[in-house]
Motif scaffolding. Structure first.
Motif, PDB file in Angstrom:
ATOM      1  N   ALA A 122       0.816  -1.211   0.000  1.00  0.00           N
ATOM      2  CA  ALA A 122       0.000   0.000   0.000  1.00  0.00           C
ATOM      3  C   ALA A 122       0.849   1.259   0.000  1.00  0.00           C
ATOM      4  O   ALA A 122       0.446   2.293  -0.530  1.00  0.00           O
ATOM      5  N   SER A 123       2.029   1.180   0.608  1.00  0.00           N
ATOM      6  CA  SER A 123       2.888   2.375   0.642  1.00  0.00           C
ATOM      7  C   SER A 123       3.804   2.422  -0.572  1.00  0.00           C
ATOM      8  O   SER A 123       4.791   3.157  -0.570  1.00  0.00           O
ATOM      9  N   ASN A 124       3.489   1.662  -1.606  1.00  0.00           N
ATOM     10  CA  ASN A 124       4.329   1.568  -2.814  1.00  0.00           C
ATOM     11  C   ASN A 124       5.775   1.306  -2.428  1.00  0.00           C
ATOM     12  O   ASN A 124       6.695   1.984  -2.883  1.00  0.00           O
ATOM     13  N   TYR A 125       5.984   0.338  -1.562  1.00  0.00           N
ATOM     14  CA  TYR A 125       7.319   0.016  -1.065  1.00  0.00           C
ATOM     15  C   TYR A 125       8.013   1.274  -0.559  1.00  0.00           C
ATOM     16  O   TYR A 125       9.108   1.623  -0.984  1.00  0.00           O
ATOM     17  N   THR A 126       7.328   2.004   0.317  1.00  0.00           N
ATOM     18  CA  THR A 126       7.823   3.180   1.026  1.00  0.00           C
ATOM     19  C   THR A 126       7.781   4.451   0.191  1.00  0.00           C
ATOM     20  O   THR A 126       7.597   5.530   0.717  1.00  0.00           O
ATOM     21  N   PHE A 127       7.914   4.356  -1.143  1.00  0.00           N
ATOM     22  CA  PHE A 127       8.017   5.583  -1.929  1.00  0.00           C
ATOM     23  C   PHE A 127       6.724   6.408  -1.878  1.00  0.00           C
ATOM     24  O   PHE A 127       6.758   7.625  -1.821  1.00  0.00           O
ATOM     25  N   GLY A 128       5.583   5.709  -1.913  1.00  0.00           N
ATOM     26  CA  GLY A 128       4.326   6.446  -1.818  1.00  0.00           C
ATOM     27  C   GLY A 128       4.101   6.964  -0.410  1.00  0.00           C
ATOM     28  O   GLY A 128       3.663   8.089  -0.212  1.00  0.00           O
ATOM     29  N   GLY A 129       4.432   6.125   0.567  1.00  0.00           N
ATOM     30  CA  GLY A 129       4.191   6.480   1.963  1.00  0.00           C
ATOM     31  C   GLY A 129       4.970   7.692   2.400  1.00  0.00           C
ATOM     32  O   GLY A 129       4.476   8.538   3.147  1.00  0.00           O
ATOM     33  N   SER A 134      -2.451   9.437  -0.418  1.00  0.00           N
ATOM     34  CA  SER A 134      -3.658   9.101   0.342  1.00  0.00           C
ATOM     35  C   SER A 134      -3.922   7.601   0.357  1.00  0.00           C
ATOM     36  O   SER A 134      -4.546   7.082   1.262  1.00  0.00           O
ATOM     37  N   GLY A 135      -3.454   6.892  -0.674  1.00  0.00           N
ATOM     38  CA  GLY A 135      -3.656   5.449  -0.714  1.00  0.00           C
ATOM     39  C   GLY A 135      -3.088   4.766   0.513  1.00  0.00           C
ATOM     40  O   GLY A 135      -3.701   3.864   1.077  1.00  0.00           O
ATOM     41  N   TYR A 136      -1.925   5.231   0.947  1.00  0.00           N
ATOM     42  CA  TYR A 136      -1.314   4.622   2.112  1.00  0.00           C
ATOM     43  C   TYR A 136      -2.089   4.933   3.382  1.00  0.00           C
ATOM     44  O   TYR A 136      -2.288   4.070   4.230  1.00  0.00           O
ATOM     45  N   LYS A 137      -2.550   6.189   3.465  1.00  0.00           N
ATOM     46  CA  LYS A 137      -3.293   6.576   4.673  1.00  0.00           C
ATOM     47  C   LYS A 137      -4.530   5.709   4.851  1.00  0.00           C
ATOM     48  O   LYS A 137      -4.858   5.293   5.955  1.00  0.00           O
ATOM     49  N   LYS A 138      -5.194   5.436   3.743  1.00  0.00           N
ATOM     50  CA  LYS A 138      -6.394   4.613   3.798  1.00  0.00           C
ATOM     51  C   LYS A 138      -6.019   3.190   4.233  1.00  0.00           C
ATOM     52  O   LYS A 138      -6.664   2.603   5.105  1.00  0.00           O
ATOM     53  N   ALA A 139      -4.955   2.678   3.646  1.00  0.00           N
ATOM     54  CA  ALA A 139      -4.523   1.320   3.994  1.00  0.00           C
ATOM     55  C   ALA A 139      -4.130   1.240   5.467  1.00  0.00           C
ATOM     56  O   ALA A 139      -4.417   0.252   6.145  1.00  0.00           O
ATOM     57  N   GLU A 140      -3.492   2.316   5.948  1.00  0.00           N
ATOM     58  CA  GLU A 140      -3.079   2.310   7.359  1.00  0.00           C
ATOM     59  C   GLU A 140      -4.303   2.303   8.265  1.00  0.00           C
ATOM     60  O   GLU A 140      -4.335   1.610   9.280  1.00  0.00           O
TER      61      GLU A 140
ATOM     62  N   ASN B 289      16.307  14.140   9.710  1.00  0.00           N
ATOM     63  CA  ASN B 289      15.387  13.928  10.828  1.00  0.00           C
ATOM     64  C   ASN B 289      13.969  13.708  10.327  1.00  0.00           C
ATOM     65  O   ASN B 289      13.275  12.795  10.768  1.00  0.00           O
ATOM     66  N   PHE B 290      13.573  14.536   9.374  1.00  0.00           N
ATOM     67  CA  PHE B 290      12.209  14.446   8.845  1.00  0.00           C
ATOM     68  C   PHE B 290      11.977  13.083   8.205  1.00  0.00           C
ATOM     69  O   PHE B 290      10.988  12.402   8.480  1.00  0.00           O
ATOM     70  N   VAL B 291      12.927  12.681   7.357  1.00  0.00           N
ATOM     71  CA  VAL B 291      12.772  11.406   6.655  1.00  0.00           C
ATOM     72  C   VAL B 291      12.754  10.252   7.653  1.00  0.00           C
ATOM     73  O   VAL B 291      11.936   9.336   7.552  1.00  0.00           O
ATOM     74  N   LEU B 298       6.175   4.400   8.887  1.00  0.00           N
ATOM     75  CA  LEU B 298       5.824   3.574   7.726  1.00  0.00           C
ATOM     76  C   LEU B 298       6.174   2.119   8.050  1.00  0.00           C
ATOM     77  O   LEU B 298       6.932   1.852   8.970  1.00  0.00           O
ATOM     78  N   PRO B 299       5.619   1.183   7.284  1.00  0.00           N
ATOM     79  CA  PRO B 299       5.905  -0.224   7.576  1.00  0.00           C
ATOM     80  C   PRO B 299       7.397  -0.531   7.614  1.00  0.00           C
ATOM     81  O   PRO B 299       7.825  -1.331   8.441  1.00  0.00           O
ATOM     82  N   ILE B 300       8.169   0.129   6.765  1.00  0.00           N
ATOM     83  CA  ILE B 300       9.606  -0.185   6.730  1.00  0.00           C
ATOM     84  C   ILE B 300      10.267   0.159   8.069  1.00  0.00           C
ATOM     85  O   ILE B 300      11.076  -0.594   8.594  1.00  0.00           O
ATOM     86  N   GLY B 301       9.878   1.306   8.648  1.00  0.00           N
ATOM     87  CA  GLY B 301      10.463   1.721   9.927  1.00  0.00           C
ATOM     88  C   GLY B 301      10.060   0.779  11.047  1.00  0.00           C
ATOM     89  O   GLY B 301      10.883   0.413  11.891  1.00  0.00           O
ATOM     90  N   ARG B 302       8.786   0.370  11.026  1.00  0.00           N
ATOM     91  CA  ARG B 302       8.347  -0.575  12.068  1.00  0.00           C
ATOM     92  C   ARG B 302       9.065  -1.900  11.894  1.00  0.00           C
ATOM     93  O   ARG B 302       9.389  -2.574  12.874  1.00  0.00           O
TER      94      ARG B 302
END
Lengths: 284, 445
Positions: A122-129, A134-140, B289-291, B298-302
């Protein structure tokens, strides 16, 4: 005497696991029904956890085939898959005998890590997130909803923001199960879920497992020593001794099986002859 | 009962006389052995060679001071009834500290940020202070980068400076061979460092604990030694000089027409460039810091934090720990690459000497001292370490000694770093801090 399972979610065929000179699992074959609670029992050192480790990819079996089947008809050969792909793709999740939670993370965070793969996509492998699409926010949000659902079922809603390591033992067990359920498994493998629980906690655990079977269409395979749990909720029991299957059937059949009584409970000296006699009768 | 417990001002003294005498005799012997040889004799240059000066009196005073100090400790500190801690802080001070730190904690970040933004324009800020704060900010950025690898993913990396070096040399070499500008090289340096982070990541995937630390340490040394010996390409020990200075979006900082000062109608001053460098590193550090904060949610950080907590549990939940580790190494290295190219453009000259193991150790010390995983902790620790180094510049010989002592004392006082609580990445109702006792430290600790 193999128990007939109509629609197996998991089939183990001719499984052998050798550690050096020790044959820990010997020509083991059994099926796990799709909506059943199947218990794997046996005395200490019978090879139950080894079977679990083979199913979930932590060991590569020496010989044999382990097949997972989804309702769609897709099959997965688990013995050929990487360990992390088994929960991810074949949808077989597990818990551990010694609880393995992320102790420094909160209950909610634990459940979010359980949904890692869904959220990663959902986060497009982090790049979208990272750009807050908004897609990621919804998925979260959906992931939090699923986490809330399982917290409710496990009775952990009040402790959502507490560190997992802070929870009492029984709650940690339930959290581990809830976390596995967040991966949306087709088969849930539980390694001694009732170990160390008091009677009230093990009653709650029974309820949770029955709920999982009934509402979620998930098969459960469990190793357990607590006979209240095993006899109370299982549909199907497989008994191992020295790596071999010695019995396979419904709880009623197993309860009355003399070889199981002999192997599992041990036999008092004065009863040896009597039991041997019964076994012979059963064999003939 | 409660009254007597709450007033422990005069506890009963427990002094075992024979034990004390024994201890003092042992103390005397040890002190004599140590100071007898080191202080009592001194070589002096005398006519016709070396002479020996005997100083029994000074040695005697030192030994006496040690023994008396130990005796005072016995009488006043170690004589408390068993059960009370030897060096317990008074309760009032402890609760006071907790209150202050809770209050400071909330507004600390924004206050520091505001201060950092106006700092160059404050009346007392001179060239020296500005240079020092650029240095501190560089270490803040490096600390934040390493925090991803060590603090979040729990992978002990002793060769972090290698990525800093890769960033610096990438910029210097790209500028020298292809004439690329700073703004073009900055992302390239980050990408190259991230690439090398992945290269380092592969061999250490299966390693844990001490072995991981040793291999990362070796990697840091390999990079430095290659830079030192590849004379035709990197200039070896001579280093690279004449690295282009950064421009303000194409406006160079010089006296010429079309320069920064001329364009904005200001009088030329060399401080403009320093101020620009200050804001550049501030922006880069804030980006880090922001990143990082964003990635944590995000899932990667968790997944990084879950990896620190329990790798086997991660795999049982379908997390590909290989990619989780590699992304941690790559993103940590990328920020070091950015910092490296900033370092190159600021110095105008780089050589392998700037990227020795001591730099890695310093960055790691900042992360550990600040509290692993804590972003604010890194800022405090950087100011304390780098600023402290400057304060003690006068006492050059004793600088390391003072620092060693300070580190030991701080780590006794706060074994998990200055800020040891973990802030959850997501919460349902209330953001409760997780105490350090719960948080695992990951591999190699």
């Amino acid at each position: 005497m193999a128990h007939i399972v109509d629609d197996p979610v998991l089939s183990v065929e001719h499984l052998n696991m050798r550690f050096g000179g020790l044959l820990a699992v010997d020509e083991l074959s059994f099926d796990v029904g799709r909506r059943d609670i199947t218990a794997l029992i046996g005395p200490n050192g019978a090879g139950k956890t080894t079977v679990f480790n083979c199913i979930t990819g932590f060991y590569k079996p020496t010989e044999g085939r382990i097949t997972a089947r989804h309702e769609t008809g897709e099959t997965f050969l688990l013995e050929r898959m990487d360990d992390f792909k088994i929960p991810k793709i074949a949808k077989v999740a597990r818990t551990f005998q010694n609880i393995r939670l992320f102790g420094g993370m909160t209950v909610l965070e634990n459940l979010m890590v359980g949904q890692h793969n869904t959220l990663m996509v959902a986060s497009n492998y982090t790049f979208g997130g990272i750009f807050g699409l908004s897609g990621y926010k919804k998925a979260e949000k959906e992931a939090v909803e699923l986490a809330k659902y399982w917290m409710e079922q496990a009775g952990l809603t009040k402790r959502a923001d507490d560190a997992a390591g802070d929870l009492p033992y029984g709650d940690q067990r339930k959290l581990e199960i809830a976390r596995s359920m967040c991966t949306k498994p087709k088969l849930l493998c539980l390694d001694e879920p009732a170990a160390g629980l008091n009677p009230r906690e093990s009653e709650e655990l029974n309820k949770l497992l029955l709920f999982i079977r009934k509402e979620r269409d998930t098969g459960v395979l469990l190793i357990e020593h607590d006979m209240n749990v095993v006899m109370g909720i299982s549909d199907h029991i497989i008994v191992l001794d020295y790596g071999k299957k010695i019995a396979d059937g419904t709880p009623e059949e197993i309860r009355n099986d003399p070889s199981v009584i002999a192997a599992y409970l041990g036999v008092a000296d004065e009863e040896v002859e009597e039991v041997e006699h019964e076994i012979e009768e059963g064999a003939s | 009962m409660a009254d007597t417990e709450s007033t422990p001002s005069r506890p009963a003294r427990h002094l075992d006389f024979s034990k004390v005498v024994k201890d003092l005799i042992v103390t005397t012997l040890i002190a004599t052995a140590v100071f007898g040889s080191t202080i009592a004799f001194r070589t002096v240059s005398a006519a016709g060679g070396l002479g020996l000066e005997v100083r029994y009196d000074i040695a005697f005073y030192v030994i006496a001071a040690v023994v008396i100090g130990r005796l005072l400790l016995w009488i006043f500190v170690w004589s408390k009834p068993p059960g009370t801690s030897a060096v317990e802080m008074p309760v009032s001070i402890k609760s006071g500290l907790a209150k202050v730190s809770a209050k400071v904690g909330k507004g600390f970040g924004p206050t520091m940020l505001l201060f950092a933004l106006v700092f160059p324009f404050l009346p007392f800020t001179d060239r020296y202070l500005l240079d020092l704060s650029i240095l501190i900010l560089t270490y803040v950025m490096l600390g934040w980068g390493l925090n991803i690898v060590v603090g979040l993913a729990g992978l002990l990396d002793l060769g972090y400076v290698a990525f800093y070096a890769i960033g610096a040399y990438s910029y210097a070499l790209l500028a020298q061979y292809f004439g690329f500008s700073f703004w073009m090289c900055l992302p390239l340096a980050g990408i190259l460092a991230a690439f090398w982070g992945i290269i380092l990541g592969f061999p250490v995937l299966r390693l844990r604990g001490d072995y991981l630390a040793i291999v990362t340490l070796a990697f840091g040394e390999i990079i430095r030694i290659v830079l030192l010996n590849w004379y035709q390409f990197t200039g070896g020990p001579d280093g690279l000089s004449g690295i282009p200075r950064p421009s303000f979006f194409g406006l160079p900082f010089n006296r010429s027409e079309g320069g920064f000062a001329d364009f904005f109608g200001l009088d030329y001053s060399s401080i403009h460039r320093i101020m620009f460098l200050y804001f550049l590193i501030l922006a880069l550090a804030l980006l880090t810091n922001f990143v990082t904060n964003r990635l944590r949610r995000l899932p990667i950080g968790r997944a990084w934090e879950a990896l620190r907590e329990d790798e086997i549990a991660c795999r049982s939940l379908g997390l590909n720990t290989t990619s989780v580790k590699l992304t941690a190494f790559a993103i940590g290295a990328m920020f070091a690459g950015f910092a490296g190219s900033f370092f190159a453009t600021r110095q105008g000259f780089i050589s392998p000497e700037s990227f020795t193991f001591i730099e890695s150790a310093l960055i790691l010390a900042i992360v550990v001292l600040g509290g692993m995983g804590s972003q604010t902790g890194v800022v405090i620790a950087s100011i304390a370490m780098i600023g402290g180094f400057e304060i003690f510049r006068e006492a050059e010989q004793f600088r390391m000694l003072i620092f060693g002592l300070a580190m030991v004392i701080i780590m006794i006082w706060r074994p998990r770093g200055l800020i040891s609580t973990r802030i959850p990445s997501i919460f349902l109702k209330e953001k409760k801090k997780v105490s350090a006792d719960m948080v695992a430290q990951g591999e190699g600790h």
